[in-house]
Structure formats: structure tokens, C-alpha cells
Design a protein around this motif. Structure first.
Motif, PDB file in Angstrom:
ATOM      1  N   VAL A 115       0.821  -1.098  -0.024  1.00  0.00           N
ATOM      2  CA  VAL A 115      -0.083  -0.153  -0.151  1.00  0.00           C
ATOM      3  C   VAL A 115       0.890   1.375   0.030  1.00  0.00           C
ATOM      4  CG1 VAL A 115      -2.017  -0.947   1.226  1.00  0.00           C
ATOM      5  CG2 VAL A 115      -0.280  -0.142   2.589  1.00  0.00           C
ATOM      6  N   GLY A 116       1.985   1.081  -0.150  1.00  0.00           N
ATOM      7  CA  GLY A 116       2.961   2.332  -0.204  1.00  0.00           C
ATOM      8  C   GLY A 116       3.628   2.846   1.057  1.00  0.00           C
ATOM      9  N   LYS A 117       3.697   1.802   2.319  1.00  0.00           N
ATOM     10  CA  LYS A 117       4.330   2.115   3.550  1.00  0.00           C
ATOM     11  C   LYS A 117       5.926   2.779   3.132  1.00  0.00           C
ATOM     12  CE  LYS A 117       3.660  -1.640   5.536  1.00  0.00           C
ATOM     13  NZ  LYS A 117       3.051  -2.317   4.726  1.00  0.00           N
ATOM     14  N   THR A 118       6.591   2.091   2.750  1.00  0.00           N
ATOM     15  CA  THR A 118       8.057   2.187   2.640  1.00  0.00           C
ATOM     16  C   THR A 118       8.065   3.448   1.672  1.00  0.00           C
ATOM     17  OG1 THR A 118       8.510  -0.209   3.073  1.00  0.00           O
ATOM     18  CG2 THR A 118      10.296   1.292   1.842  1.00  0.00           C
ATOM     19  N   THR A 119       7.557   3.489   0.649  1.00  0.00           N
ATOM     20  CA  THR A 119       7.430   4.547  -0.423  1.00  0.00           C
ATOM     21  C   THR A 119       7.151   6.008   0.483  1.00  0.00           C
ATOM     22  OG1 THR A 119       6.969   3.392  -2.218  1.00  0.00           O
ATOM     23  CG2 THR A 119       6.552   5.734  -2.438  1.00  0.00           C
ATOM     24  N   THR A 120       6.151   5.687   1.330  1.00  0.00           N
ATOM     25  CA  THR A 120       5.769   7.042   2.045  1.00  0.00           C
ATOM     26  C   THR A 120       6.853   7.283   3.105  1.00  0.00           C
ATOM     27  OG1 THR A 120       3.456   6.545   1.790  1.00  0.00           O
ATOM     28  CG2 THR A 120       3.963   8.045   3.706  1.00  0.00           C
ATOM     29  N   ALA A 121       7.407   6.520   3.833  1.00  0.00           N
ATOM     30  CA  ALA A 121       8.525   6.664   4.745  1.00  0.00           C
ATOM     31  C   ALA A 121       9.692   7.454   4.059  1.00  0.00           C
ATOM     32  CB  ALA A 121       8.825   5.363   5.481  1.00  0.00           C
ATOM     33  N   VAL A 122      10.005   6.698   3.188  1.00  0.00           N
ATOM     34  CA  VAL A 122      11.387   7.546   2.128  1.00  0.00           C
ATOM     35  C   VAL A 122      10.948   8.751   1.814  1.00  0.00           C
ATOM     36  CG1 VAL A 122      12.530   7.211   0.400  1.00  0.00           C
ATOM     37  CG2 VAL A 122      12.111   5.094   1.388  1.00  0.00           C
ATOM     38  N   ASN A 123       9.724   8.941   1.263  1.00  0.00           N
ATOM     39  CA  ASN A 123       9.558  10.283   0.549  1.00  0.00           C
ATOM     40  C   ASN A 123       9.225  11.359   1.703  1.00  0.00           C
ATOM     41  OD1 ASN A 123      10.058   9.972  -2.454  1.00  0.00           O
ATOM     42  ND2 ASN A 123       8.805   8.186  -2.021  1.00  0.00           N
ATOM     43  N   TYR A 173      11.052   2.872 -10.031  1.00  0.00           N
ATOM     44  CA  TYR A 173      12.414   3.125 -10.554  1.00  0.00           C
ATOM     45  C   TYR A 173      13.371   4.243  -9.568  1.00  0.00           C
ATOM     46  CZ  TYR A 173      10.637   1.786 -15.190  1.00  0.00           C
ATOM     47  OH  TYR A 173      10.159   1.280 -16.136  1.00  0.00           O
ATOM     48  N   ALA A 174      12.604   4.993  -8.729  1.00  0.00           N
ATOM     49  CA  ALA A 174      13.377   5.830  -7.728  1.00  0.00           C
ATOM     50  C   ALA A 174      13.932   4.802  -6.602  1.00  0.00           C
ATOM     51  CB  ALA A 174      12.643   6.730  -7.064  1.00  0.00           C
ATOM     52  N   ALA A 175      13.330   3.706  -6.219  1.00  0.00           N
ATOM     53  CA  ALA A 175      13.819   2.809  -5.238  1.00  0.00           C
ATOM     54  C   ALA A 175      14.934   2.064  -5.739  1.00  0.00           C
ATOM     55  CB  ALA A 175      12.565   1.847  -4.805  1.00  0.00           C
ATOM     56  N   THR A 176      14.808   1.818  -7.065  1.00  0.00           N
ATOM     57  CA  THR A 176      16.186   0.994  -7.749  1.00  0.00           C
ATOM     58  C   THR A 176      17.326   1.860  -7.600  1.00  0.00           C
ATOM     59  OG1 THR A 176      14.614  -0.218  -9.002  1.00  0.00           O
ATOM     60  CG2 THR A 176      16.994  -0.030  -9.648  1.00  0.00           C
ATOM     61  N   ALA A 177      16.977   3.229  -7.826  1.00  0.00           N
ATOM     62  CA  ALA A 177      18.236   4.124  -7.893  1.00  0.00           C
ATOM     63  C   ALA A 177      18.531   4.669  -6.484  1.00  0.00           C
ATOM     64  CB  ALA A 177      17.668   5.534  -8.664  1.00  0.00           C
ATOM     65  N   GLY A 178      17.767   4.030  -5.639  1.00  0.00           N
ATOM     66  CA  GLY A 178      18.017   4.508  -4.175  1.00  0.00           C
ATOM     67  C   GLY A 178      17.853   5.902  -3.749  1.00  0.00           C
ATOM     68  N   ALA A 179      16.811   6.566  -4.321  1.00  0.00           N
ATOM     69  CA  ALA A 179      16.563   7.842  -4.198  1.00  0.00           C
ATOM     70  C   ALA A 179      14.973   8.165  -4.070  1.00  0.00           C
ATOM     71  CB  ALA A 179      16.899   8.625  -5.395  1.00  0.00           C
ATOM     72  N   PRO A 180      14.655   9.143  -3.164  1.00  0.00           N
ATOM     73  CA  PRO A 180      13.373   9.750  -2.948  1.00  0.00           C
ATOM     74  C   PRO A 180      12.777  10.300  -4.221  1.00  0.00           C
ATOM     75  CG  PRO A 180      14.862  11.235  -2.041  1.00  0.00           C
ATOM     76  CD  PRO A 180      15.647  10.204  -2.539  1.00  0.00           C
ATOM     77  N   ILE A 181      11.749  10.233  -4.512  1.00  0.00           N
ATOM     78  CA  ILE A 181      10.884  10.703  -5.775  1.00  0.00           C
ATOM     79  C   ILE A 181      11.397  12.029  -6.249  1.00  0.00           C
ATOM     80  CG2 ILE A 181       8.765  11.665  -4.935  1.00  0.00           C
ATOM     81  CD1 ILE A 181       9.330   9.380  -8.013  1.00  0.00           C
ATOM     82  N   PHE A 182      11.605  12.876  -5.392  1.00  0.00           N
ATOM     83  CA  PHE A 182      12.173  14.162  -5.961  1.00  0.00           C
ATOM     84  C   PHE A 182      13.541  14.462  -6.477  1.00  0.00           C
ATOM     85  CE2 PHE A 182      13.318  14.911  -1.524  1.00  0.00           C
ATOM     86  CZ  PHE A 182      14.577  15.603  -1.609  1.00  0.00           C
TER      87      PHE A 182
END
Length: 243
Positions: free
Chosen positions: A12-20, A212-221
Motif C-alpha cells: 500500500v506504499g508504506k516504505t515509499t511514504t516513509a522514504v519520501n 524506479y526511484a527505489a532502484t536508484a536508491g533515491a526519493p522521488i523528488f
């Protein structure tokens, strides 16, 4: 402020949300600490941090009284990563007095050093999830804009209510994720949740750019500063600052 990102439903986007969220708060000149409370170490992997080769220790060490020195990621942003060793806590903790407060106690020494501590929790109704929720001032629950994810909230709310027995000041807000704009199903799911829970005004729409951002090890911005989702997480971070 301690912020926990939690939902027992996976994907549901937990990790994506934590990172960003953490990266955006840091970009806004806040000092931020990320804490990976998932034995699968998804947060650590998304930022290309391998706790096995870090000298600062991991969250299992943090919880068990060992060495846990945050690893610097970027300006204003540090992390305590996770390893599979953290899974042992699921067995060890229930035998300890006030086991659900272990993380809260362990984080006390970082309180004055950071403006925000952001915790990523495992996709389960577990001892680790309970610790993450009890430790929080603000609980953010990412919810995919589909009815199966909305229905799963009922089970999750049981652990939230239990956590409030020892953390009466816990505030909870829903963050809508993976929103498919223009679909009636997504709009209906959002409206259903709004009837029952406090929600963020910011809504995170679906995009292939997150993996793609996660593969790059970077937040979306950092991956694509002009993408719509970068602006959405920026708006969400501003809402968090206003809490």
C-alpha cells in the motif's frame, strides 16, 4: 515528533511514504531520523543501505541495548537500518515487561537531536508493529484507493485501539496512495474512508516512477523533481509540519 507509517496490508506504499516523507521533511531543513522496523529491510534497501556492512548498528541492536549510531544518508537525513536479525524480536519481546514500549524507550536518546523520527513498520499485526505504533505521536496509515484495502482497515484499527490504551495521545491520519485519477472506484473508496477517518488532503497517485526511484536508491523528488508525485509528497510534508 515521532511518526509511524503502518498498515498490516502489504503493497500500500508504506516504505515509499516513509522514504519520501522523511526526505521531503529533511529538504525543508528539518533534522530527520528514519528507523527501519521491518525485518525484510525494505526501507534500508530502498535507500541502498546494507546494515550488514554498516558499523553503526541496526534496529535490533537499538531495541536490545546494543550499539545503534544512525548512518548519515543526506543532509539532515539519517537512518537506523534493519537486518533479518530483527525478526528475533518477535519471539524475544513478549516475555519482557512492557514489551510494547521497548521502541519508545529506545528512541528517547534521539529525541533532542531530531525534529522528526519516521518509522517504517512491517506489513503485519506484529509485536514490531505494535511497538512502532505505541512509540508514535502521529500514525500515518497509507491506504490504497481500492475497496479491499479499505475493508482491511477494520482489522488494523483493533491494534490501534489497543495501542491507545498505553498511548492515549496517539493521532492517526489516512494517506491515500496509488490513486487512479478519473476512476469511479477510486473516488468511491476515498469517500468511504473520509466518512470515518481523518485524512491528508494530499493524495498520492499511482506511477511506475516509484519502483524506479527505489532502484536508484533515491526519493522521488531526486529521481524526477518535476513529476506529479514529488509535488504530492511535498504537499503532504507541509501538512505534517502543520500538525
Amino acid at each position: 515528533m515521532i511518526i509511524t507509517i503502518a498498515n498490516h496490508k502489504g503493497g500500500v506504499g508504506k516504505t515509499t511514504t516513509a522514504v519520501n516523507l522523511a526526505a521531503e521533511l529533511a529538504r525543508r531543513k528539518n533534522k530527520v531520523l528514519l528507523v527501519d522496523m521491518d525485518p525484510q529491510a525494505g526501507l534500508s534497501a530502498a535507500l541502498k543501505i546494507d546494515a550488514e556492512v554498516q558499523s553503526g548498528g541496526d534496529t535490533y541492536a537499538l531495541l536490545t541495548g546494543g550499539v545503534a549510531v544512525p548512518t548519515a544518508l543526506r543532509k539532515n537525513l539519517d537512518i537506523i537500518p534493519a537486518t533479518l536479525d530483527l525478526a528475533a524480536a518477535e519471539i524475544e519481546f513478549p516475555g519482557r515487561i512492557a514489551f510494547e514500549r521497548i521502541l519508545k524507550k529506545s528512541l528517547e536518546r534521539f529525541a533532542e537531536s531530531y525534529d522528526y523520527i519516521v518509522i517504517d513498520s512491517p506489513p503485519s499485526l506484529s509485536v514490531l508493529t505494535a511497538n512502532a505504533i505505541v512509540a508514535a505521536d502521529l500514525l500515518i496509515v497509507p491506504v490504497q484507493c481500492e475497496f479491499p484495502a479499505v475493508r482491511a482497515l477494520a482489522a488494523f484499527m483493533k491494534i490501534v485501539e489497543q495501542a491507545r490504551q498505553v498511548n492515549a495521545g496517539l493521532k492517526m491520519k489516512i494517506l491515500f496512495t496509488m490513486y487512479n485519477k478519473g476512476t469511479l472506484h477510486a473516488a468511491e473508496a476515498v469517500n468511504e474512508v473520509k466518512k470515518r477517518f481523518e485524512v491528508f488532503n494530499a493524495v498520492i497517485s499511482r506511477t511506475i516512477k516509484f519502483p524506479y526511484a527505489a532502484t536508484a536508491g533515491a526519493p522521488i523528488f531526486e529521481y524526477d523533481k518535476n513529476c506529479e508525485q514529488a509535488g504530492q509528497y511535498a504537499a503532504m510534508a507541509k501538512e505534517v509540519e502543520n500538525e
